[in-house]
Design a protein around this motif. Structure first.
Motif, PDB file in Angstrom:
ATOM      1  N   LEU A 262       0.881  -1.249   0.008  1.00  0.00           N
ATOM      2  CA  LEU A 262      -0.057   0.010  -0.069  1.00  0.00           C
ATOM      3  C   LEU A 262       0.852   1.323  -0.049  1.00  0.00           C
ATOM      4  O   LEU A 262       0.660   2.206  -0.831  1.00  0.00           O
TER       5      LEU A 262
ATOM      6  N   ARG B   4      -0.216   5.083  -1.201  1.00  0.00           N
ATOM      7  CA  ARG B   4      -1.425   5.209  -0.055  1.00  0.00           C
ATOM      8  C   ARG B   4      -0.550   5.680   1.236  1.00  0.00           C
ATOM      9  O   ARG B   4       0.510   5.036   1.597  1.00  0.00           O
TER      10      ARG B   4
ATOM     11  N   TRP C 152      -5.653   3.747   5.077  1.00  0.00           N
ATOM     12  CA  TRP C 152      -6.546   2.929   4.177  1.00  0.00           C
ATOM     13  C   TRP C 152      -7.415   2.080   5.036  1.00  0.00           C
ATOM     14  O   TRP C 152      -8.024   1.060   5.012  1.00  0.00           O
TER      15      TRP C 152
ATOM     16  N   VAL D  22      -7.071  -3.854   7.463  1.00  0.00           N
ATOM     17  CA  VAL D  22      -7.508  -3.867   6.013  1.00  0.00           C
ATOM     18  C   VAL D  22      -8.520  -5.181   6.050  1.00  0.00           C
ATOM     19  O   VAL D  22      -8.455  -5.756   7.141  1.00  0.00           O
TER      20      VAL D  22
ATOM     21  N   THR E  61     -10.145  -1.574   1.415  1.00  0.00           N
ATOM     22  CA  THR E  61      -9.997  -0.579   2.646  1.00  0.00           C
ATOM     23  C   THR E  61     -10.965  -0.957   3.713  1.00  0.00           C
ATOM     24  O   THR E  61     -12.189  -1.311   3.307  1.00  0.00           O
TER      25      THR E  61
END
Length: 85
Positions: free
Chosen positions: A22, A27, A30, A54, A77
């Motif tokens: 990620l 990102r 998340w 997650v 997510t």
């Protein structure tokens, strides 16, 4: 190996955690909190804080910093508290 993150395919080199995948994709968050939907991502990076949760293959509350993906995993997510599907 290849996984999907929120439906988007990602090629994953060996030895990289889901959090690493990620972060490498750009990102920084998340997950959102139950109260206030505040963004969360990696904080401690050692599995203690549970900020990096997650959903993996329908199983919520997976610590992204501790989980090494397997080929074909579907990562999503997580929004607040979720129950397993």
């Amino acid at each position: 190996m290849r996984i999907t993150v929120d439906g988007e395919p990602h090629d994953v080199p060996p030895g990289r955690t889901i959090a690493g995948v990620l972060i490498a994709s750009g990102r920084s968050s998340w997950r959102t909190t139950r109260a206030g939907e505040r963004p969360r991502g990696v904080f401690c990076g050692i599995g203690v804080c549970f900020d990096c949760l997650v959903v993996v293959n329908g199983v919520p509350d997976v610590r992204a910093c501790q989980r090494y993906p397997e080929d074909g995993d579907a990562v999503r997510t997580q929004h607040g508290a979720e129950l397993p599907t």
